[in-house]
Write a protein that holds these residues in place. Structure first.
Motif, mmCIF file in Angstrom:
data_model
loop_
_atom_site.group_PDB
_atom_site.id
_atom_site.type_symbol
_atom_site.label_atom_id
_atom_site.label_comp_id
_atom_site.label_asym_id
_atom_site.label_seq_id
_atom_site.Cartn_x
_atom_site.Cartn_y
_atom_site.Cartn_z
ATOM 1 N N VAL A 74 -1.240 3.889 -4.922
ATOM 2 C CA VAL A 74 0.077 3.649 -4.447
ATOM 3 C C VAL A 74 1.092 4.585 -5.026
ATOM 4 C CG1 VAL A 74 1.917 1.986 -4.230
ATOM 5 C CG2 VAL A 74 -0.471 1.220 -3.991
ATOM 6 N N LYS A 75 1.141 5.605 -4.605
ATOM 7 C CA LYS A 75 1.828 6.727 -5.121
ATOM 8 C C LYS A 75 3.330 6.602 -5.262
ATOM 9 C CE LYS A 75 -1.640 10.013 -3.104
ATOM 10 N NZ LYS A 75 -2.307 10.181 -4.265
ATOM 11 N N TYR A 76 4.073 5.913 -4.570
ATOM 12 C CA TYR A 76 5.505 5.950 -4.567
ATOM 13 C C TYR A 76 6.068 4.813 -5.207
ATOM 14 C CZ TYR A 76 4.876 9.814 -1.434
ATOM 15 O OH TYR A 76 4.551 11.240 -0.782
ATOM 16 N N LYS A 77 7.041 4.718 -6.032
ATOM 17 C CA LYS A 77 7.593 3.611 -6.650
ATOM 18 C C LYS A 77 8.424 2.849 -5.587
ATOM 19 C CE LYS A 77 7.879 6.159 -11.149
ATOM 20 N NZ LYS A 77 8.688 6.576 -12.227
ATOM 21 N N PHE A 78 9.098 3.663 -5.013
ATOM 22 C CA PHE A 78 10.189 2.677 -4.092
ATOM 23 C C PHE A 78 10.113 3.065 -2.728
ATOM 24 C CE2 PHE A 78 12.488 3.050 -8.242
ATOM 25 C CZ PHE A 78 12.451 1.610 -8.499
ATOM 26 N N ILE A 79 10.466 4.434 -2.266
ATOM 27 C CA ILE A 79 10.635 4.883 -0.792
ATOM 28 C C ILE A 79 9.377 5.612 -0.452
ATOM 29 C CG2 ILE A 79 11.822 5.943 1.027
ATOM 30 C CD1 ILE A 79 14.415 5.164 -0.656
ATOM 31 N N PRO A 80 8.372 5.431 0.430
ATOM 32 C CA PRO A 80 7.419 6.005 0.777
ATOM 33 C C PRO A 80 7.858 7.279 1.349
ATOM 34 C CG PRO A 80 7.203 3.536 1.616
ATOM 35 C CD PRO A 80 8.360 3.762 1.041
ATOM 36 N N GLY A 81 6.924 8.425 0.585
ATOM 37 C CA GLY A 81 7.306 9.766 0.977
ATOM 38 C C GLY A 81 8.745 10.453 0.361
ATOM 39 N N ILE A 82 9.322 9.715 -0.468
ATOM 40 C CA ILE A 82 10.552 10.088 -1.017
ATOM 41 C C ILE A 82 10.231 10.041 -2.608
ATOM 42 C CG2 ILE A 82 12.868 10.131 -1.320
ATOM 43 C CD1 ILE A 82 13.175 9.142 1.528
ATOM 44 N N TYR A 83 10.323 8.940 -3.194
ATOM 45 C CA TYR A 83 10.255 8.588 -4.448
ATOM 46 C C TYR A 83 9.403 7.185 -4.720
ATOM 47 C CZ TYR A 83 11.671 7.616 -9.278
ATOM 48 O OH TYR A 83 11.940 7.216 -10.387
ATOM 49 N N ARG A 102 0.933 -1.256 -0.082
ATOM 50 C CA ARG A 102 -0.028 -0.181 -0.169
ATOM 51 C C ARG A 102 0.824 1.284 0.111
ATOM 52 N NH1 ARG A 102 -5.181 0.560 0.703
ATOM 53 N NH2 ARG A 102 -6.280 2.597 1.297
ATOM 54 N N TYR A 103 2.181 1.082 0.536
ATOM 55 C CA TYR A 103 2.884 2.241 0.535
ATOM 56 C C TYR A 103 3.985 2.471 -0.431
ATOM 57 C CZ TYR A 103 0.726 1.931 5.057
ATOM 58 O OH TYR A 103 -0.106 1.480 6.289
ATOM 59 N N SER A 104 4.291 1.107 -1.174
ATOM 60 C CA SER A 104 5.139 1.300 -2.336
ATOM 61 C C SER A 104 4.895 0.374 -3.152
ATOM 62 C CB SER A 104 6.721 1.042 -1.635
ATOM 63 O OG SER A 104 7.637 0.837 -2.644
ATOM 64 N N ARG A 105 5.355 0.675 -4.469
ATOM 65 C CA ARG A 105 4.925 -0.257 -5.433
ATOM 66 C C ARG A 105 5.954 -1.391 -5.849
ATOM 67 N NH1 ARG A 105 4.247 4.268 -10.222
ATOM 68 N NH2 ARG A 105 3.002 5.700 -8.870
ATOM 69 N N LYS A 106 7.097 -1.147 -5.130
ATOM 70 C CA LYS A 106 8.422 -2.212 -5.011
ATOM 71 C C LYS A 106 8.789 -2.095 -3.818
ATOM 72 C CE LYS A 106 8.070 -3.520 -9.488
ATOM 73 N NZ LYS A 106 7.860 -5.071 -9.876
ATOM 74 N N PRO A 107 8.142 -2.643 -2.706
ATOM 75 C CA PRO A 107 8.813 -2.486 -1.278
ATOM 76 C C PRO A 107 9.922 -3.771 -1.362
ATOM 77 C CG PRO A 107 6.742 -3.624 -1.218
ATOM 78 C CD PRO A 107 6.717 -2.790 -2.605
ATOM 79 N N ASN A 108 9.953 -4.605 -1.884
ATOM 80 C CA ASN A 108 10.660 -5.890 -1.817
ATOM 81 C C ASN A 108 11.980 -5.278 -2.419
ATOM 82 O OD1 ASN A 108 9.361 -5.813 -4.310
ATOM 83 N ND2 ASN A 108 9.887 -7.719 -4.790
ATOM 84 N N TYR A 109 12.081 -4.560 -3.541
ATOM 85 C CA TYR A 109 13.232 -3.932 -4.234
ATOM 86 C C TYR A 109 13.975 -3.116 -3.120
ATOM 87 C CZ TYR A 109 11.956 -5.542 -8.866
ATOM 88 O OH TYR A 109 11.446 -6.400 -10.080
ATOM 89 N N VAL A 110 13.209 -2.091 -2.495
ATOM 90 C CA VAL A 110 13.985 -1.410 -1.491
ATOM 91 C C VAL A 110 14.660 -2.042 -0.408
ATOM 92 C CG1 VAL A 110 13.593 0.609 0.084
ATOM 93 C CG2 VAL A 110 12.430 0.683 -2.016
#
Length: 477
Positions: free
Chosen positions: A468-477, A403-411
């Protein structure tokens, strides 16, 4: 529970998964899009010229970085003048010839591992997991025998016995690093070209571009199998991460024999590599749910990297520590605490985010009972996951980490890769190759994945991105 985002019933809706619902089926509209995506559309990686450069450049780069690490104190060496170019190249070649020749011993070690891992994959009992419907197979599903965990335990026990009885000392791996790496590269090339010719000869090629070298690089086959063994999934786990782990163990054994103890830095790498390997093994049933398995072909890009690239470029920190005095990379106790905490936090996010996504896909297939392997971390399974139902027929997860990142696993994955370099501090920049290379790969994959999702889901993807606005890091990018 159904929550409408507004509009008519035909528009997007946010729902939680109903365990009693029938498994998903792809709509006619979705099948048309899948057919489009299952055709060669455009060249990636710079086309034939780009992939040729990579096929030549990867082995050269691997040799160069290893030489700098082992023989030149981790410094990046280079010719200092035009007149120095030829002597420099001759010196580099001498290192490869003398210290990285594919000798008989290296062939025995590497081939022994490959054959043993294939044998274990063939005979060990495993968890039977159904994969996702494959468009190129008429939306049929393949069954995967997930026995990597039993195979891992068997491999660890076998290695311990061989080391204890002095049949094969684990220190031999790091001591013969260059020679074994050369054999691994040869395997990567032979398997890549061999699979291409076998696939074309049997008429099973798909999504071909018409360029020979490009198709070798990207692959011709999708689901190559020998008996019960899916070669693509087997090579993704059983070769690279097993070698990575045992290289770290070899480095630890080398330190213990030389100094009488294992440094916290080396212990960190042993833990880090075991966590990764064990996660791949204990969660192997999640792999068939990934894009790599049901869409990505098995070519040089994947084969070479699994057989040689991953195991011999991701643990440069171990190579450095095995060839240098511990005084070069000692940290304070608080630094070690931060390092281990960062690793374990990133691992938790990576493990649970991958589990959330894969088990959500299983739920959409009607699978509600999941494998119980060690360790099962809290939060790995979403009880009532919310999603967006697409016109294609698929569902886009918008719960948990997703819900917070499109790629949380990548981060999280990249954070771990950075730690694998940071474990030696600023002693040399070479171990940071993994994280630098990895972020390049991830950015490319994200761009490609997001583009395909935009084609596949259309307005549904726009709606997903608005949530889900952020590609990687929620609140940053």
């Amino acid at each position: 529970m159904v929550q409408s985002y507004g509009g008519t019933a035909n528009e997007l809706r946010q729902r939680s998964v109903d365990a009693s619902a029938k498994p998903l089926t792809t709509t006619n509209e979705g099948r048309k899009v899948d057919q489009l995506l299952d055709e060669h559309q455009t060249y990636e990686f710079g086309g034939p010229a780009g992939v040729t450069a990579m096929m030549i450049g990867f082995p050269i780069l691997m040799y160069y970085l290893w030489i700098c690490l082992w023989f030149y104190d981790g410094k990046l060496v280079y010719p200092t003048s035009v007149q120095d170019i030829v002597p420099f190249l001759e010196n580099m070649w001498a290192h490869v010839r003398d210290d990285a020749s594919p000798n008989a011993y290296a062939w025995k070690v590497y081939t022994g591992l490959v054959v043993y891992q294939l044998f274990l994959a063939w005979v060990m009992p495993g968890y039977q997991q159904e994969g996702l419907p494959v468009p190129s197979l008429g939306y049929k599903t393949l069954t995967y025998n997930c026995n990597a965990l039993y195979s891992l335990y068997a491999t660890m026990l076998t290695a311990a016995a061989l080391h204890y009885y002095h049949i094969f000392r684990l220190t031999e791996i790091i001591d013969h690093y260059g020679h074994i790496m050369s054999v691994a590269m040869i395997y990567g090339f032979v398997v890549s070209f061999g699979m291409y010719f076998i696939t074309v000869a049997t008429g099973n090629e798909m999504r071909m571009s018409g360029s020979f070298i490009y198709d070798v690089f990207m692959g011709a086959c999708l689901n190559p199998r020998i008996g019960p063994v899916d070669l693509k999934m087997w090579a993704e786990v059983r070769i690279p991460w097993v070698i990575v782990f045992f290289l770290a163990v070899s480095g630890g054994c080398h330190q213990y024999e030389q100094y009488g103890y294992v440094t916290p830095n080396m212990a960190f790498m042993i833990l880090a590599t075991w966590l990764y390997l064990n996660a791949c093994a204990k969660g192997e049933e999640c792999i068939p749910q990934t894009w790599d398995m049901y869409h990505e072909k098995w070519g040089f890009m994947v084969i070479f990297w699994n057989f040689a690239g991953v195991p011999f470029t991701y643990v440069y920190s171990v190579v450095y520590m095995a060839s240098h005095d511990p005084s070069n990379y000692q940290f304070s106790t608080p630094t070690y605490v931060v390092l281990f905490t960062t690793l374990l936090t990133a691992y938790y996010i990576w493990d649970t985010s991958m589990s959330q996504k894969s088990r959500f896909k299983m739920q959409t297939q009607g699978i509600t009972t999941f494998r119980n392997t060690f360790p099962q971390l809290p939060g790995g399974t979403l009880k009532k996951p919310e999603f967006i139902q697409t016109a294609h027929g698929n569902r886009l997860l918008i719960s948990g980490w997703w819900r917070y990142s499109r790629k949380p696993n990548y981060v999280a994955d990249w954070t771990m890769s950075f730690c694998w370099g940071a474990v030696i501090g600023g002693a040399t920049i070479i171990p940071y190759f993994y994280s630098v290379f990895f972020i390049t790969v991830l950015i490319h994959r994200c761009g490609r994945d997001f583009e395909r999702c935009s084609i596949k889901y259309g307005k549904d993807w726009e709606q997903y991105c608005s949530i889900v606005k952020y590609k990687f890091i929620p609140g940053i990018y």
